[in-house]
Design a protein around this motif. Structure first.
Motif, PDB file in Angstrom:
ATOM      1  N   TYR A 198       0.835  -1.198   0.000  1.00 13.36           N
ATOM      2  CA  TYR A 198       0.000   0.000   0.000  1.00 13.36           C
ATOM      3  C   TYR A 198       0.875   1.256   0.000  1.00 13.36           C
ATOM      4  N   ARG A 225      -9.236   9.758   5.278  1.00 10.61           N
ATOM      5  CA  ARG A 225      -9.297   9.483   3.837  1.00 10.61           C
ATOM      6  C   ARG A 225      -8.778   8.079   3.524  1.00 10.61           C
ATOM      7  N   GLU A 229     -12.188   6.829   1.926  1.00 11.14           N
ATOM      8  CA  GLU A 229     -12.331   7.386   0.589  1.00 11.14           C
ATOM      9  C   GLU A 229     -11.571   6.590  -0.455  1.00 11.14           C
ATOM     10  N   THR A 230     -12.020   6.721  -1.695  1.00 11.44           N
ATOM     11  CA  THR A 230     -11.363   6.042  -2.807  1.00 11.44           C
ATOM     12  C   THR A 230     -10.405   6.995  -3.503  1.00 11.44           C
ATOM     13  N   VAL A 231      -9.462   6.424  -4.221  1.00 14.74           N
ATOM     14  CA  VAL A 231      -8.401   7.219  -4.822  1.00 14.74           C
ATOM     15  C   VAL A 231      -8.900   7.932  -6.076  1.00 14.74           C
ATOM     16  N   VAL A 246      -4.869   0.928  -8.406  1.00 15.95           N
ATOM     17  CA  VAL A 246      -6.116   0.755  -7.637  1.00 15.95           C
ATOM     18  C   VAL A 246      -6.059  -0.539  -6.833  1.00 15.95           C
ATOM     19  N   ALA A 250      -5.997  -0.938  -2.516  1.00 13.08           N
ATOM     20  CA  ALA A 250      -7.261  -1.474  -2.003  1.00 13.08           C
ATOM     21  C   ALA A 250      -7.288  -1.390  -0.481  1.00 13.08           C
ATOM     22  N   LYS A 251      -8.478  -1.136   0.057  1.00 12.07           N
ATOM     23  CA  LYS A 251      -8.617  -1.064   1.517  1.00 12.07           C
ATOM     24  C   LYS A 251      -8.384  -2.426   2.158  1.00 12.07           C
ATOM     25  N   ARG A 344     -17.606  10.230   3.110  1.00  8.99           N
ATOM     26  CA  ARG A 344     -17.283   9.073   2.288  1.00  8.99           C
ATOM     27  C   ARG A 344     -17.376   9.464   0.820  1.00  8.99           C
ATOM     28  N   THR A 346     -14.968   9.985  -2.980  1.00  8.70           N
ATOM     29  CA  THR A 346     -13.665  10.069  -3.627  1.00  8.70           C
ATOM     30  C   THR A 346     -12.836  11.157  -2.984  1.00  8.70           C
TER      31      THR A 346
END
Length: 410
Positions: A198, A225, A229-231, A246, A250-251, A344, A346
């Motif tokens: 990561y 974030r 949140e997403t990238v 991506v 990933a989380k 929540r 992007t």
């Protein structure tokens, strides 16, 4: 300036400083070396010294072309030092500061080198835990690779783990640099190999874009974030490279590639990015959002500065620890309610040119003007309605009877 380190080494001049200590240009029995002399407060910590001695075998056994090797561990009085390979070059942060962002081919080649080093470490059961540009060295005397990239080597293996002892950080603290922290570390899970993937994907994003995907603003907002949140997509890079980023951001740790897989995939993508110029992307606003300002407002008043400056507190009530942005940062693990404080969606999503970022001062001022305009319009409408009602009631009322009462005498 010269000083002896143990009985075998001499330190001649300082090459750099970090939160863990000072790196010196030194000389040993086999020639020039780099000597990382740890801070005196760390050297006086007997528990920490014991951990270094226990880890000595693992540190010395990590032998790979993409890892800065450790030759010796010196424990002598108040000196606790790691004797390492001397790399003639600079660190990746210095190059980023100079160039802001890199051409995709060079960025991919550098990160592939680092992934090779991580693969060797992970195979030996060692997790770096603090992958970032400051800990990537570029060998200026090595052969140039794709895109004119110098060979990259990862340094400071094991230092984060060794310093992060239970007594120093307790169970409610984490060590790392906020921009590169994997979500599972923020949520208090033990760091596994996936945290390095990561962090390395974050470094690749930063090399391409000139900024990290979740950085900027108050450190507490940076943590939120990472978790919620997403990238933000990077325009102009091949879809295959974006999907790789991506996946590694990933989380869920299990969704990320292993280091060896990442290195192989990156080298497969080198032909797709050959000759591409650096990306032309807009850097996100640095102005804090309304949520971040509220977060900062809830923090306690700053204390008087101590002789040794510490880390940035990431949550209200946490005390500064033993570092700064350039190296390790010690943080209290935020609770679920604190992590849920961020919006929540992007992270720092793109917007139309000239449009204000939601939550920014410009956006709030615009919203305030709209509220005032609507408020004035509402008052005017209400007044108009009141006049109409009054006029209607006046015309419909029966004529009033004449006043027949007698005046009151004084």
């Amino acid at each position: 300036m010269t000083r002896k380190i143990g009985s075998r080494y001499t330190a001649h001049q300082i090459l750099g400083r970090g939160s863990a200590g000072t790196v010196w240009l030194g000389e040993g029995p086999e020639g020039p070396v780099a000597i990382k002399l740890l801070r005196e407060d760390l050297a006086s910590d007997q528990e920490l010294v014991g951990r270094f001695v226990q880890e000595r075998t693992a540190l010395l056994s990590l032998d790979h072309a993409r890892v800065v090797g450790v030759h010796d561990l010196v424990v002598d009085g108040n000196d606790l030092a790691l004797v390492m390979d001397l790399v003639r070059g600079t660190d990746l942060r210095t190059r980023l500061d100079r160039e802001r962002r890199m051409a995709p081919e060079a960025a991919v080649a550098i990160v592939a080198d680092v992934a090779d080093g991580l693969a060797a470490a992970h195979a030996a059961g060692i997790v770096h835990r603090d992958v970032k540009p400051e800990n990537v060295l570029l060998d200026m005397q090595g052969p140039l690779g794709p895109g004119g990239a110098h060979p990259a080597l990862l340094t400071d293996f094991g230092v984060a783990k060794l310093i992060d002892s239970p007594r120093r950080t307790r169970a409610t603290k984490i060590i790392g640099t906020p921009d590169y922290l994997a979500p599972e570390i923020i949520e208090g899970l033990p760091p596994r190999a996936a945290v390095d993937i990561y962090a390395l994907a974050t470094v690749l994003y930063e090399l391409l874009a000139g900024f990290t995907p979740f950085g900027g603003g108050h450190p507490g907002a940076v943590l939120r974030r990472h978790v919620t949140e997403t990238v933000v997509p990077l325009p102009g890079i091949p879809e295959e490279l974006w999907q790789l980023l991506v996946q590694c951001l990933a989380k869920a740790p299990a969704s990320r590639l292993r280091a060896s897989e990442l290195a192989a995939r990156l080298r497969e993508l080198l032909p797709l990015v050959a000759g591409m110029p650096p990306l032309d992307v807009d850097e996100p606003d640095t102005e804090p959002s309304q949520a971040e300002e509220a977060y900062e407002d809830s923090a306690p008043e700053p204390r008087e500065p101590s002789p040794r400056r510490g880390a940035v507190p990431l949550v209200p009530g946490s005390a500064p620890a033993d570092s700064n942005r350039d190296t390790h940062t010690s943080m209290r693990v935020p609770g679920p309610d604190e992590l849920a404080g961020g919006a929540r969606g992007t992270a720092r999503a793109p917007r139309a040119a000239g449009a204000a970022r939601p939550g920014s001062a410009k956006h709030r001022a615009s919203a305030r003007r709209r509220r005032i305009t609507l408020g004035v319009a509402g008052v005017v409408l209400a007044a108009a309605a009141g006049v109409g009602v009054y006029a209607a009631s006046s015309s419909d009322a029966p004529p009033s009877a004449p006043d027949t009462s007698s005046p009151v005498s004084p």
